[in-house]
Design a protein around this motif. Structure first.
Motif, PDB file in Angstrom:
ATOM      1  N   SER A   1      -6.861  32.368  34.555  1.00  0.00           N
ATOM      2  CA  SER A   1      -6.005  32.850  33.467  1.00  0.00           C
ATOM      3  C   SER A   1      -6.584  34.095  32.809  1.00  0.00           C
ATOM      4  N   ALA A   2      -7.881  34.072  32.526  1.00  0.00           N
ATOM      5  CA  ALA A   2      -8.521  35.232  31.907  1.00  0.00           C
ATOM      6  C   ALA A   2      -8.490  36.427  32.854  1.00  0.00           C
ATOM      7  N   GLY A   3      -8.768  36.185  34.126  1.00  0.00           N
ATOM      8  CA  GLY A   3      -8.732  37.271  35.106  1.00  0.00           C
ATOM      9  C   GLY A   3      -7.340  37.862  35.250  1.00  0.00           C
ATOM     10  N   LEU A   4      -6.324  36.996  35.284  1.00  0.00           N
ATOM     11  CA  LEU A   4      -4.949  37.470  35.384  1.00  0.00           C
ATOM     12  C   LEU A   4      -4.549  38.260  34.134  1.00  0.00           C
ATOM     13  N   ALA A   5      -4.952  37.757  32.970  1.00  0.00           N
ATOM     14  CA  ALA A   5      -4.629  38.468  31.727  1.00  0.00           C
ATOM     15  C   ALA A   5      -5.269  39.861  31.711  1.00  0.00           C
TER      16      ALA A   5
END
Length: 147
Positions: A96-100
């Motif tokens: 999620s953090a990487g995608l954000a």
């Protein structure tokens, strides 16, 4: 604050993986950050000063600073989500953090017409996804290590 610091650690990991990719494949640095700053400057009517020797350096520096800001901001957002009770497993939090971070970097470039992810080759996607996954893993692991 802890999230912002974790995002800074994640940004360092993203940069390290990106530079390692450049070393291994012998590829040049991306010019998209500088182009994005140049187009954003034109869109908002705030010129970047300098002659042909100084202006490109300012664009490069501003592009790098924008990337650092995005990484810290996404980390802060992750920290806020944790404070509000979101407790995903490590893999989901990292993804999620990487995608954000990936969206935070690519969306403005896409809107400004600097890039079009629909035209990217597999190698382009890998060169973008892998460093952002490293960002996510390090951001989440750093945040958790400080709890």
């Amino acid at each position: 604050m802890r999230g912002a610091l974790a995002g800074a650690a994640g940004t360092t990991a993203l940069n390290a993986v990106t530079y390692l990719d450049m070393v291994l494949r012998g590829r040049p640095a991306s010019s998209t950050p500088e182009t994005s700053i140049d187009r954003l400057s034109a869109a908002v009517g705030v010129p970047i000063p300098g002659d042909e020797g100084h202006r490109p350096n300012r664009l490069s520096g501003l592009g790098a600073l924008l990337a650092i800001f995005i990484g810290i901001a996404v980390g802060a957002g992750y920290g806020l989500a944790r404070q509000l009770g979101w407790r995903p497993p490590l893999a989901l939090g990292a993804a999620s953090a990487g995608l954000a971070a990936m969206v935070g970097a690519s969306a403005p470039m896409t809107v400004l017409g600097v890039t079009d992810p629909r035209t990217w080759r597999l190698a382009d996607w890998v060169a973008d996804v892998v460093p952002h996954l490293a960002y996510g893993v390090v951001t989440v692991a750093t945040y958790r290590a400080t709890e």
